[in-house]
Design an enzyme around this catalytic site. Structure first.
Site, PDB file in Angstrom:
ATOM      1  N   SER A 115     -11.013 -15.090 -44.444  1.00 32.58           N
ATOM      2  CA  SER A 115     -11.878 -14.795 -43.308  1.00 32.58           C
ATOM      3  C   SER A 115     -12.039 -15.975 -42.347  1.00 32.58           C
ATOM      4  O   SER A 115     -11.075 -16.432 -41.769  1.00 32.58           O
ATOM      5  CB  SER A 115     -13.228 -14.320 -43.818  1.00 32.58           C
ATOM      6  OG  SER A 115     -14.004 -13.875 -42.766  1.00 32.58           O
ATOM      7  N   HIS A 116     -13.258 -16.478 -42.247  1.00 28.57           N
ATOM      8  CA  HIS A 116     -13.566 -17.532 -41.280  1.00 28.57           C
ATOM      9  C   HIS A 116     -13.336 -18.929 -41.873  1.00 28.57           C
ATOM     10  O   HIS A 116     -13.565 -19.921 -41.200  1.00 28.57           O
ATOM     11  CB  HIS A 116     -15.025 -17.402 -40.861  1.00 28.57           C
ATOM     12  CG  HIS A 116     -15.940 -17.397 -42.041  1.00 28.57           C
ATOM     13  ND1 HIS A 116     -16.015 -16.311 -42.892  1.00 28.57           N
ATOM     14  CD2 HIS A 116     -16.745 -18.338 -42.563  1.00 28.57           C
ATOM     15  CE1 HIS A 116     -16.853 -16.592 -43.867  1.00 28.57           C
ATOM     16  NE2 HIS A 116     -17.306 -17.815 -43.709  1.00 28.57           N
ATOM     17  N   ASP A 287     -13.301 -13.873 -35.749  1.00 28.48           N
ATOM     18  CA  ASP A 287     -12.924 -14.801 -36.814  1.00 28.48           C
ATOM     19  C   ASP A 287     -11.482 -14.583 -37.266  1.00 28.48           C
ATOM     20  O   ASP A 287     -10.760 -13.734 -36.711  1.00 28.48           O
ATOM     21  CB  ASP A 287     -13.915 -14.719 -37.991  1.00 28.48           C
ATOM     22  CG  ASP A 287     -13.753 -13.457 -38.815  1.00 28.48           C
ATOM     23  OD1 ASP A 287     -13.239 -12.461 -38.289  1.00 28.48           O
ATOM     24  OD2 ASP A 287     -14.154 -13.472 -40.004  1.00 28.48           O
ATOM     25  N   ASP A 289      -9.932 -13.128 -39.704  1.00 28.30           N
ATOM     26  CA  ASP A 289      -9.431 -11.810 -40.115  1.00 28.30           C
ATOM     27  C   ASP A 289      -9.945 -10.678 -39.231  1.00 28.30           C
ATOM     28  O   ASP A 289      -9.697  -9.508 -39.518  1.00 28.30           O
ATOM     29  CB  ASP A 289      -9.755 -11.533 -41.586  1.00 28.30           C
ATOM     30  CG  ASP A 289     -11.231 -11.455 -41.869  1.00 28.30           C
ATOM     31  OD1 ASP A 289     -12.000 -12.193 -41.216  1.00 28.30           O
ATOM     32  OD2 ASP A 289     -11.642 -10.664 -42.736  1.00 28.30           O
ATOM     33  N   ASP A 291     -13.002  -9.483 -38.464  1.00 30.14           N
ATOM     34  CA  ASP A 291     -14.167  -8.622 -38.705  1.00 30.14           C
ATOM     35  C   ASP A 291     -15.461  -9.185 -38.120  1.00 30.14           C
ATOM     36  O   ASP A 291     -16.441  -8.470 -38.002  1.00 30.14           O
ATOM     37  CB  ASP A 291     -14.316  -8.275 -40.204  1.00 30.14           C
ATOM     38  CG  ASP A 291     -14.375  -9.479 -41.107  1.00 30.14           C
ATOM     39  OD1 ASP A 291     -14.243 -10.619 -40.602  1.00 30.14           O
ATOM     40  OD2 ASP A 291     -14.544  -9.290 -42.327  1.00 30.14           O
ATOM     41  N   ARG A 292     -15.466 -10.460 -37.738  1.00 32.48           N
ATOM     42  CA  ARG A 292     -16.682 -11.022 -37.130  1.00 32.48           C
ATOM     43  C   ARG A 292     -16.540 -11.113 -35.616  1.00 32.48           C
ATOM     44  O   ARG A 292     -15.428 -11.216 -35.104  1.00 32.48           O
ATOM     45  CB  ARG A 292     -16.933 -12.436 -37.635  1.00 32.48           C
ATOM     46  CG  ARG A 292     -17.194 -12.506 -39.101  1.00 32.48           C
ATOM     47  CD  ARG A 292     -17.560 -13.917 -39.499  1.00 32.48           C
ATOM     48  NE  ARG A 292     -17.912 -13.930 -40.909  1.00 32.48           N
ATOM     49  CZ  ARG A 292     -18.690 -14.825 -41.476  1.00 32.48           C
ATOM     50  NH1 ARG A 292     -19.199 -15.811 -40.746  1.00 32.48           N
ATOM     51  NH2 ARG A 292     -18.965 -14.763 -42.756  1.00 32.48           N
ATOM     52  N   LYS A 388     -16.732  -4.459 -41.264  1.00 36.65           N
ATOM     53  CA  LYS A 388     -17.232  -4.858 -39.959  1.00 36.65           C
ATOM     54  C   LYS A 388     -16.029  -5.055 -39.043  1.00 36.65           C
ATOM     55  O   LYS A 388     -14.916  -5.260 -39.508  1.00 36.65           O
ATOM     56  CB  LYS A 388     -18.098  -6.100 -40.061  1.00 36.65           C
ATOM     57  CG  LYS A 388     -17.497  -7.298 -40.755  1.00 36.65           C
ATOM     58  CD  LYS A 388     -18.586  -8.338 -41.003  1.00 36.65           C
ATOM     59  CE  LYS A 388     -18.021  -9.648 -41.506  1.00 36.65           C
ATOM     60  NZ  LYS A 388     -17.991  -9.703 -42.976  1.00 36.65           N
TER      61      LYS A 388
HETATM   62  C1  VG1 Z   1     -20.962 -14.655 -45.745  1.00 36.40           C
HETATM   63  C2  VG1 Z   1     -22.005 -13.974 -44.901  1.00 36.40           C
HETATM   64  C3  VG1 Z   1     -22.044 -12.483 -45.210  1.00 36.40           C
HETATM   65  C4  VG1 Z   1     -20.644 -11.876 -44.993  1.00 36.40           C
HETATM   66  C5  VG1 Z   1     -19.638 -12.639 -45.830  1.00 36.40           C
HETATM   67  C6  VG1 Z   1     -18.216 -12.171 -45.586  1.00 36.40           C
HETATM   68  O1  VG1 Z   1     -21.294 -14.541 -47.101  1.00 36.40           O
HETATM   69  O2  VG1 Z   1     -23.285 -14.552 -45.110  1.00 36.40           O
HETATM   70  O3  VG1 Z   1     -22.991 -11.875 -44.372  1.00 36.40           O
HETATM   71  O4  VG1 Z   1     -20.629 -10.527 -45.367  1.00 36.40           O
HETATM   72  O5  VG1 Z   1     -19.690 -14.033 -45.511  1.00 36.40           O
HETATM   73  O6  VG1 Z   1     -17.861 -12.266 -44.228  1.00 36.40           O
HETATM   74  P1  VG1 Z   1     -22.000 -15.729 -47.907  1.00 36.40           P
HETATM   75  O7  VG1 Z   1     -22.113 -15.216 -49.309  1.00 36.40           O
HETATM   76  O8  VG1 Z   1     -21.125 -16.934 -47.752  1.00 36.40           O
HETATM   77  O9  VG1 Z   1     -23.317 -15.963 -47.240  1.00 36.40           O
HETATM   78  V1  VG1 Z   1     -16.252 -12.491 -43.804  1.00 36.40           V
HETATM   79  O10 VG1 Z   1     -16.079 -12.371 -42.186  1.00 36.40           O
HETATM   80  O11 VG1 Z   1     -16.100 -14.046 -44.454  1.00 36.40           O
HETATM   81  O12 VG1 Z   1     -15.338 -11.466 -44.735  1.00 36.40           O
HETATM   82 CO    CO Z   2     -14.082 -12.254 -41.630  1.00 34.86          CO
END
Ligand code: VG1
Ligand code: CO
Length: 540
Positions: A115-116, A287, A289, A291-292, A388
């Site tokens: 992801s990010h 981000d 991937d 989704d953000r 998302k």
């Molecule tokens: C974080 C965010 C959460 C989100 C998750 C995956 O998780 O707080 O809201 O769903 O990342 O997002 P955590 O456990 O680090 O707080 V993504 O865009 O990384 O798939």
């Molecule tokens: Co993501």
């Protein structure tokens, strides 16, 4: 003819998926059989339906995606999977995977992304399994996958089978007399045609290109060198008539150009600077991937994700998809500010609060009770898919702007004037030492359950807050939430969430308005003592 080979292996510790899949450093995934073990366990967790099934495979283009796609092809063939739908070059955004699983009714999909989190050989990689509804596997499935990783003894693969994924096409194989097909698909086609069904593209195009009565609405869309680049090109440039000057960083890079592909004010600072210094009406970033999303208005006016969700909820009826399906309920994750709750109340819709992580929205969507939801962590989406969806959010905002003819600032200010404002901020303390952070959470839990904590008063500056409940909810509805991240790949990341409602004083600066509550949160948690940090790594 290629044939199946069974390879002996031994378990690795720590293959436990977190908030969103298994995320570790690339070098962890490079250990012998580490990746193979985890893929085999995903398939084993689906053992009753895997033979003859179809799976979707793709990722965000980061370092290791192509190698792991090759491993998934071989191991899928070794386990009797009938067909894989693989994004060309291994590219598929997370929402596109969800869209494709649903469109072609597959058993599920494997998403290769952290992801990010930064990418490249010294950074992170990740593997996530999505189920047949298109959503991230629920806890019982990820727990089962983890349990299987602790006892795995062998995996089945077809070492002699290799399939190029750089060309779109259908590739048929025979594995021990059983047919096996890899279909390499255009990563953007299905997703783009779905967006055209959901939104009124001609209307958004007229906004972006301008009309005789109205000057063009100037957007700046930043893919942060992540997977959304080709989707942004196809949607914004080819379909909506934006110019190449309206998009940036649209080539996916294995290391995201060395940047942190996280669309917030810290990591997307150069988009913010470009919008501030330029003649732009809207800026958006996504981000790694896809989704953000982050949405900013003219002069880089920041729309918090919690406000973004509330605004889209209030205006959902302008989107053709919702005109057809109706607007059902709304939902947010627990730490997300409660702005959307006020819209739900006003519109007479159901509102749900779920734990952090998109997988918790899926059941409500499948039950037909949830249309629109979001997380404070820059996640916004709807029941059009089960992830998302960053591009969806940008198109939803453009739909609202096209329909109302207003600016981002006017939309936001009018929203606050009508509903009041939930000031929100999040402090992240990244990669702290794990033991003291766990101790901090334990000490805080203990303190919060001691007699006398409910009712106790905490002050900073001229403000005094009286505790009404745990997690910690104050009498005026303000909240402090403290949790440990489940997506980090090393150490502990502490997240402190602050949400404070003001009915009338709605045009203040969030950090100024919130400092007393932040101070109280730091006092109660003793966060600085436990983490040894006097300042957060990131403030949003
Ligand atoms: C974080 C965010 C959460 C989100 C998750 C995956 O998780 O707080 O809201 O769903 O990342 O997002 P955590 O456990 O680090 O707080 V993504 O865009 O990384 O798939
Ligand atoms: Co993501």
């Amino acid at each position: 003819m290629p044939s199946v080979v069974t390879v002996n292996t031994t378990p690795y510790e720590g293959q436990k998926p977190g908030t969103s899949g298994l995320r570790k450093r690339v070098k962890v995934f490079l250990q012998e059989n580490y990746t193979e073990n985890f893929i085999q366990c995903i398939l084993n967790a689906n053992k009753d339906s895997i033979v003859g099934s179809t799976l979707v495979v793709g990722g965000d283009g980061r370092y290791l995606v192509k190698e792991v796609v090759d491993k998934i092809i071989k191991i899928s063939a070794g386990n009797g999977v009938a067909k894989l739908l693989v994004g060309q070059d291994g590219i598929l955004s997370t929402p596109a995977v969800s869209c494709i699983i649903r469109k072609y009714n597959t058993l599920g999909g494997i998403v290769l992304t952290a992801s990010h989190n930064p990418g490249g050989i010294n950074n992170d990689f990740g593997i996530k399994f999505n189920c047949s509804n298109g959503g991230p596997a629920p806890d019982n499935t990820t727990n089962e996958i983890h349990a299987l990783t602790t006892t795995i003894k062998e995996y089945r693969t077809v070492p002699d089978l290799s399939c190029p994924v750089d060309k779109i096409g259908v590739f048929n194989f025979n594995v021990d007399d059983r047919p096996f097909t890899v279909e390499v698909i255009d990563p953007v086609r299905d997703y783009v045609s779905y967006m055209k069904e959901i939104f009124d593209f001609p209307k958004i195009k007229a906004l972006i290109q301008g009309t005789p009565e109205r000057k063009p609405f100037n957007v700046l869309i930043d893919s942060m060198s992540g997977v959304t680049g080709p989707y942004v090109q196809a949607i914004f440039v080819s379909e909506l008539g934006a110019s190449s000057a309206n998009v940036r960083r649209v080539t996916p890079l294995e290391d995201f150009g060395g940047a942190h592909p996280d669309p917030n004010l810290t990591y997307a600072a150069d988009l913010v600077a470009a919008v501030k210094g330029g003649d732009y009406d809207l800026g958006a970033a996504f981000d790694g991937d896809g989704d953000r999303n982050m949405i900013i208005g003219r002069d880089a006016l920041f729309v918090t994700p919690s406000d973004s969700l509330a605004v889209l909820a209030a205006h959902a009826a302008v989107i053709p998809y919702f005109q057809r399906s109706g607007v059902k309920g709304f939902a947010r994750s627990m730490p997300t500010a409660a702005a959307v709750d006020r819209v739900a109340k006003d519109l007479g819709k159901e509102i749900f609060e779920v734990p952090t992580g998109w997988k918790y929205f899926g059941n409500l969507m499948d039950a037909g009770r949830l249309s629109l939801c979001g997380e404070e962590s820059f996640g916004t989406g709807s029941d059009h898919v089960r992830e998302k969806d960053g591009l969806w959010a940008a198109l939803a905002w453009l739909s609202v702007l096209a329909n109302t003819g207003k600016s981002v600032e006017d939309i936001l200010k009018q929203h606050w004037a009508k509903y009041g404002r939930n000031y929100f901020t999040r402090y992240d303390y990244e990669e702290c030492a794990s033991d003291p952070c766990n101790e901090m959470m334990r000490a805080l839990e203990q303190r919060m359950t001691e007699p006398g904590f409910v009712g106790s008063q905490h002050s900073a500056g001229s403000k005094t807050y009286t505790v009404k409940g745990l997690r910690i909810i104050f009498e005026d509805g303000s909240r402090i939430v403290l949790r440990l991240s489940g997506t980090g790949s090393s150490g502990a990341t502490v997240r402190l969430y602050i949400d404070s409602y003001e009915a009338t004083d709605v045009f203040g600066d969030a950090q100024v308005m919130l400092w007393p509550l932040i101070d109280v949160a730091l006092q109660i948690s003793q966060l600085q003592k436990y983490t040894g940090r006097d300042a957060p790594t990131v403030i949003t």
